[in-house]
Design an enzyme around this catalytic site. Sequence first.
Site, short mmCIF file in Angstrom:
data_model
loop_
_atom_site.label_atom_id
_atom_site.label_comp_id
_atom_site.label_asym_id
_atom_site.label_seq_id
_atom_site.Cartn_x
_atom_site.Cartn_y
_atom_site.Cartn_z
N GLY A 120 0.84 2.50 1.65
CA GLY A 120 -0.31 1.95 0.88
C GLY A 120 -1.04 3.33 0.25
O GLY A 120 -2.10 2.84 -0.30
N GLU A 127 4.79 4.63 6.48
CA GLU A 127 5.71 4.02 5.44
C GLU A 127 5.44 4.19 4.24
O GLU A 127 5.08 3.29 3.40
CB GLU A 127 5.96 2.47 5.75
CG GLU A 127 6.07 2.11 7.22
CD GLU A 127 6.11 0.50 7.66
OE1 GLU A 127 5.60 -0.27 6.73
OE2 GLU A 127 6.26 0.31 8.59
N PRO A 128 5.23 5.50 3.61
CA PRO A 128 5.02 5.53 2.29
C PRO A 128 6.07 5.19 1.29
O PRO A 128 7.27 5.52 1.41
CB PRO A 128 4.71 6.92 1.92
CG PRO A 128 5.73 7.74 3.15
CD PRO A 128 5.69 6.57 4.14
N GLY A 129 5.56 4.31 0.00
CA GLY A 129 6.69 4.07 -0.88
C GLY A 129 6.20 4.82 -2.30
O GLY A 129 6.68 5.89 -2.73
N TYR A 159 -0.53 -7.03 -12.54
CA TYR A 159 -1.85 -6.67 -11.68
C TYR A 159 -2.70 -6.25 -12.78
O TYR A 159 -3.87 -5.58 -12.22
CB TYR A 159 -1.68 -5.40 -10.73
CG TYR A 159 -0.19 -5.71 -9.95
CD1 TYR A 159 -0.10 -6.76 -8.79
CD2 TYR A 159 1.06 -4.99 -10.37
CE1 TYR A 159 1.00 -6.95 -8.32
CE2 TYR A 159 2.14 -5.22 -9.34
CZ TYR A 159 2.26 -6.19 -8.24
OH TYR A 159 3.07 -6.18 -7.44
N CYS A 205 8.72 -13.10 -25.05
CA CYS A 205 7.89 -14.26 -25.71
C CYS A 205 6.78 -14.64 -24.77
O CYS A 205 7.04 -15.84 -24.25
CB CYS A 205 8.80 -15.20 -26.13
SG CYS A 205 9.92 -14.90 -27.46
N GLU A 206 5.93 -13.76 -24.27
CA GLU A 206 4.86 -14.17 -23.66
C GLU A 206 3.74 -13.33 -24.00
O GLU A 206 3.74 -12.15 -24.29
CB GLU A 206 4.89 -13.85 -22.05
CG GLU A 206 5.93 -14.59 -21.57
CD GLU A 206 5.62 -14.92 -20.07
OE1 GLU A 206 4.33 -15.02 -19.78
OE2 GLU A 206 6.54 -15.26 -19.00
N TYR A 220 7.72 0.37 -8.21
CA TYR A 220 7.59 -0.77 -8.64
C TYR A 220 7.75 -0.77 -10.01
O TYR A 220 7.36 -1.76 -10.67
CB TYR A 220 6.19 -1.46 -8.12
CG TYR A 220 5.98 -1.08 -6.56
CD1 TYR A 220 6.78 -1.77 -5.38
CD2 TYR A 220 5.07 -0.02 -6.04
CE1 TYR A 220 6.58 -1.50 -4.03
CE2 TYR A 220 5.03 0.14 -4.78
CZ TYR A 220 5.73 -0.48 -3.59
OH TYR A 220 5.48 -0.43 -2.33
#
Length: 416
Positions: free
Chosen positions: A242, A276-278, A319, A345-346, A374
């Site tokens: 995180g 647990e770094p991502g 987000y 198409c959004e 991500y």
Amino acid sequence: MTLDSHLEYRAGELFCEGVSLSELAVQFGTPVYIYSQAAIEVNLHRLQSDLASLPFLPCYSVKANSNLSILRFLRESGCGFDIVSGGELIRVLRAGANPATVVYSGVGKTAGEMDAALRAGILMFNVESAGELDLLGNRARALGTRAPISVRINPGVEAETHPYISTGQAIHKFGVPAEEAVELYRKAAAAPEFKPCGVSCHIGSQIVDATPFMKAFNEIHDFAVALRADGLPLEYLDLGGGFGIRYSDERPLDFLELADGLATRLRGTPYKLIVEPGRSMVGNAGLLLSRVLYLKRNQQKNFIVVDAGMNDLVRPSLYGSFHEIVPARQKPAGSMLADVVGPICETGDFLARDREMPEVRPGELVAILTAGAYGFSLASNYNSRPRPPEVWVHGNTAKLVRRRETLEEMIRPEEA
Ligand code: LLP
């Protein structure tokens, strides 16, 4: 905007390490994800040196970017892994991971996934509910083995981040309250099919303030100390991941400050730290390179239509995340206020809104920065768009580490 050190304009051309983005676009087409090895190295070395005084194991959080080349590189550089599915287990094993460096998180582990991880001999399961503990015990007994466990405590810590990625409070599905965790450890200690070996937490993602991490750490540390006094010694304190990074002008987490706090608490104790770094390993190391297709203008707005959309990079849509967008070729002054949008198409398909952009033209390239975490891992085939390729840059070389999906590959699983 200051660019990360692996990116720079040379004679007006944007380079990733020693390779120009224009060349990469010619070679691999667009949209394409580009990763810099040098940037990943800097991120990992910083973490390793900041925590050097502690016994600790970095378990890279595979979900941030699960490309096999990234996993192999991090494994060779001393990382273990944090996984959340049978699919991620296969990936880390394929990347040559030592199973004894793998922790398994997640609220929805299935019997089949547990069996695969038990057979592989992972370091520990971060258990998230009483039901999961029961099933894990049954599976371990059936396989004639013991399940190494840690219970994920929900520490009740509020962390300032997007509500979808905050995880450490009672309104969230993750972990169990400390009182319930005590019961789970008692149960596990009394049953031969379990080997309690740690306690864990994870309070959320993209958190730039060290205080909530210290609060959560203190909680799991004190919990472990109390269990030890009760006759149940644990070896690992898993703080989760995180750690926040810089997307625009936010101050990234001062990891050294956190490391100092952790060192003070851990010195002289019997515990080993797991993190647990991502995102903090790969986020700034990746960019999404895209070509401008069209410029549109209506009564109200300018739109820059590019060939990457929310299926390639969903973070802005999901987000409201900010990603810096820069031209691959520097332009003389001249800018326009515009939305940068994809072909999907959004209305929610945008990469930037109301952004002051250089005056780009159709055919020119833009780099969407800080897309290494991500980005591809959340990419989809929405609107039947094949997922983009991934390219690894090291010095003056560029290597394809995942080829562009073909239309045929995308459709084949549906054919009889
Ligand atoms: N450990 C656990 C148990 C996690 O659930 C996560 C992330 C991590 C570690 C790694 O967190 P990191 O160091 O990367 O912040 N898709 C969102 C982020 C979702 C994070 C999910 N869990 C985004 O694009 O911002």
